[in-house]
Design a protein around this motif. Structure first.
Motif, short mmCIF file in Angstrom:
data_model
loop_
_atom_site.label_atom_id
_atom_site.label_comp_id
_atom_site.label_asym_id
_atom_site.label_seq_id
_atom_site.Cartn_x
_atom_site.Cartn_y
_atom_site.Cartn_z
N MET A 41 107.34 -23.19 70.20
CA MET A 41 105.90 -23.43 70.24
C MET A 41 105.50 -24.23 71.48
O MET A 41 104.46 -23.97 72.08
CB MET A 41 105.45 -24.14 68.97
CG MET A 41 105.65 -23.31 67.71
SD MET A 41 104.76 -21.75 67.74
CE MET A 41 103.16 -22.32 67.24
N VAL A 42 106.33 -25.19 71.88
CA VAL A 42 106.07 -25.97 73.09
C VAL A 42 106.07 -25.05 74.31
O VAL A 42 105.17 -25.12 75.16
CB VAL A 42 107.11 -27.11 73.26
CG1 VAL A 42 107.03 -27.73 74.64
CG2 VAL A 42 106.91 -28.16 72.18
N VAL A 43 107.07 -24.19 74.41
CA VAL A 43 107.17 -23.27 75.54
C VAL A 43 106.01 -22.28 75.53
O VAL A 43 105.40 -22.02 76.57
CB VAL A 43 108.54 -22.56 75.54
CG1 VAL A 43 108.59 -21.46 76.59
CG2 VAL A 43 109.66 -23.57 75.76
N CYS A 74 107.92 -12.42 67.31
CA CYS A 74 106.96 -11.98 68.33
C CYS A 74 106.78 -13.04 69.40
O CYS A 74 106.70 -12.72 70.59
CB CYS A 74 105.61 -11.65 67.69
SG CYS A 74 105.62 -10.18 66.68
N ALA A 75 106.73 -14.30 68.99
CA ALA A 75 106.59 -15.39 69.95
C ALA A 75 107.80 -15.45 70.87
O ALA A 75 107.65 -15.60 72.09
CB ALA A 75 106.39 -16.71 69.22
N ALA A 76 108.99 -15.33 70.31
CA ALA A 76 110.21 -15.37 71.12
C ALA A 76 110.25 -14.20 72.09
O ALA A 76 110.64 -14.36 73.25
CB ALA A 76 111.44 -15.36 70.22
N GLU A 131 92.60 -23.32 75.73
CA GLU A 131 91.99 -23.38 74.40
C GLU A 131 92.87 -22.70 73.37
O GLU A 131 93.05 -23.21 72.25
CB GLU A 131 90.60 -22.74 74.45
CG GLU A 131 89.78 -22.98 73.21
CD GLU A 131 88.35 -22.46 73.35
OE1 GLU A 131 87.86 -21.90 72.36
OE2 GLU A 131 87.77 -22.61 74.43
N LEU A 132 93.43 -21.57 73.73
CA LEU A 132 94.33 -20.85 72.82
C LEU A 132 95.59 -21.68 72.57
O LEU A 132 96.05 -21.79 71.43
CB LEU A 132 94.70 -19.49 73.42
CG LEU A 132 95.47 -18.52 72.55
CD1 LEU A 132 94.73 -18.21 71.26
CD2 LEU A 132 95.73 -17.24 73.32
N ALA A 178 98.94 -24.67 67.00
CA ALA A 178 99.49 -25.34 65.81
C ALA A 178 98.82 -24.84 64.53
O ALA A 178 99.43 -24.86 63.46
CB ALA A 178 99.33 -26.84 65.93
N ARG A 179 97.59 -24.37 64.65
CA ARG A 179 96.86 -23.89 63.46
C ARG A 179 96.96 -22.37 63.30
O ARG A 179 96.47 -21.82 62.31
CB ARG A 179 95.39 -24.28 63.57
CG ARG A 179 95.17 -25.79 63.55
CD ARG A 179 93.69 -26.15 63.66
NE ARG A 179 93.02 -25.61 64.83
CZ ARG A 179 93.08 -26.12 66.07
NH1 ARG A 179 93.82 -27.18 66.29
NH2 ARG A 179 92.42 -25.57 67.06
N ALA A 180 97.60 -21.71 64.24
CA ALA A 180 97.69 -20.25 64.23
C ALA A 180 98.88 -19.76 63.41
O ALA A 180 99.89 -20.46 63.30
CB ALA A 180 97.80 -19.73 65.66
#
Length: 67
Positions: free
Chosen positions: A26-28, A54-56, A40-41, A46-48
């Motif tokens: 999440m940091v990356v 998919c993130a990886a 903004e995104l 943190a709330r998404a």
């Protein structure tokens, strides 16, 4: 990314990314979004509802594109 992951230097960053936790991911992801002008995104991440796979894949694609 270095400050967010609390490391200093590219070697330490590479080592940390090689054993990335969900929080590290999440940091990356947030750093990449901010770097791409999507502050903004990144702030709302943190709330998404983020699917880790998919993130990886998105982070890996960003690193491949930068090489």
């Amino acid at each position: 990314m270095e400050s967010g992951l609390e490391v200093a230097g590219m070697e330490a960053l590479a080592e940390r990314v090689a054993r990335m936790s969900a929080g590290d991911l999440m940091v990356v992801l947030a750093a990449l979004l901010r770097g791409g002008g999507e502050g903004e995104l990144a702030d709302g991440l943190a709330r998404a509802a983020v699917e880790p796979k998919c993130a990886a894949e998105a982070v890996a694609a960003a690193f491949r594109a930068a090489v």
